[in-house]
Write an enzyme that holds these catalytic residues in place. Structure first.
Site, PDB file in Angstrom:
ATOM      1  N   ALA A   1       0.821  -1.201   0.000  1.00 10.78           N
ATOM      2  CA  ALA A   1       0.000   0.000   0.000  1.00 10.78           C
ATOM      3  C   ALA A   1       0.857   1.253   0.000  1.00 10.78           C
ATOM      4  CB  ALA A   1      -0.917   0.004   1.228  1.00 10.78           C
ATOM      5  N   SER A   2       0.435   2.256  -0.746  1.00  5.28           N
ATOM      6  CA  SER A   2       1.094   3.564  -0.756  1.00  5.28           C
ATOM      7  C   SER A   2       2.596   3.411  -1.009  1.00  5.28           C
ATOM      8  CB  SER A   2       0.814   4.290   0.563  1.00  5.28           C
ATOM      9  OG  SER A   2       1.200   5.643   0.476  1.00  5.28           O
TER      10      SER A   2
END
Length: 238
Positions: free
Chosen positions: A93-94
């Site tokens: 994520a991210s």
């Protein structure tokens, strides 16, 4: 001993500057200094025929993520080149997706939380609480916005503009790098970015990953791209 060696570099935990370790609040920390050191060791080891980056991270510091991204790009583009394959575990994520972008092939599990391609920031302001407790503070600063991230006061209107500019600049850079990595346009990446999170299955359908599978599948791809016979045993160097 096997003739060929494949390195598996683990990036597990919240991405932060400094060394890796365990944080009492955030749990596992993937420190950029530690990961960069490991990447350089792999890069300098001529016996390594391919590299697999194993990502299990919710993201973290944008600066630390960019430091790791840069080191992976240097390694990927080194001559003679070696395959750089990414294997996503539970989370990419991210910042976790950011450091995956240098991979020439990305393998994810069907349920891997993939993305977001996005950025957020903020701060917790404690000045009012301190005032209620009778604690007074004084600030010494060298510039008008030097205390922008001070926990004592909220962002001023001018500081909010600065923060928005920083976030927009990093987001645009994120989208452009993702577009280059996925061989598409920034407009197409932006359409599936904007902070949204996808499963690995969805991410494959929209072009953010290449294949579904686990670490074994990523190692198989690494062997194939390194032109190692499929039936040849390899030594996995963690």
């Amino acid at each position: 001993r096997s003739r060929s060696r494949i390195a598996v570099v683990y990036a597990v935990g919240v991405i932060a500057s400094g060394g890796s370790g365990i944080d009492p609040v955030n749990g596992a920390v993937a420190g950029s200094d530690t990961i960069v050191e490991q990447i350089r060791r792999v890069r300098d080891d001529e016996s390594i025929k391919a590299i697999v980056l194993r990502v299990d991270s919710p993201g973290g510091s944008s600066t630390a993520s960019d430091v790791i991204w840069r080191e992976l790009m240097i390694t990927r583009d080194q001559k003679p080149s070696r395959p750089l394959i990414v294997s996503m575990s539970d989370l990419a994520a991210s910042g976790g997706y950011y450091i995956a972008m240098p991979g020439q092939w990305i393998v994810a599990q069907p349920a891997t939380l993939t993305g977001s391609i996005g950025i957020y920031t903020g701060k917790i302001v404690t000045g009012g609480t301190l005032g209620k407790l009778g604690v007074t503070t004084e600030t010494v600063k060298s510039g008008r916005n030097a205390d922008m991230y001070s926990p004592l006061t909220p962002f001023s209107p001018e500081q909010r503009v600065k923060v928005d500019e920083f976030m927009q600049g990093f987001y645009d850079q994120f989208v452009e790098k993702a577009a280059e990595a996925r061989h598409t346009t920034p407009e197409r990446i932006d359409a599936v970015a904007q902070g949204r999170v996808w499963t690995g299955q969805q991410a494959k359908e929209i072009g953010l990953v290449d294949e579904l599978g686990g670490l074994d599948a990523a190692i198989a791809v690494a062997k194939q791209r390194a032109r190692i016979p499929a039936d040849e045993d390899v030594e996995i160097v963690v």
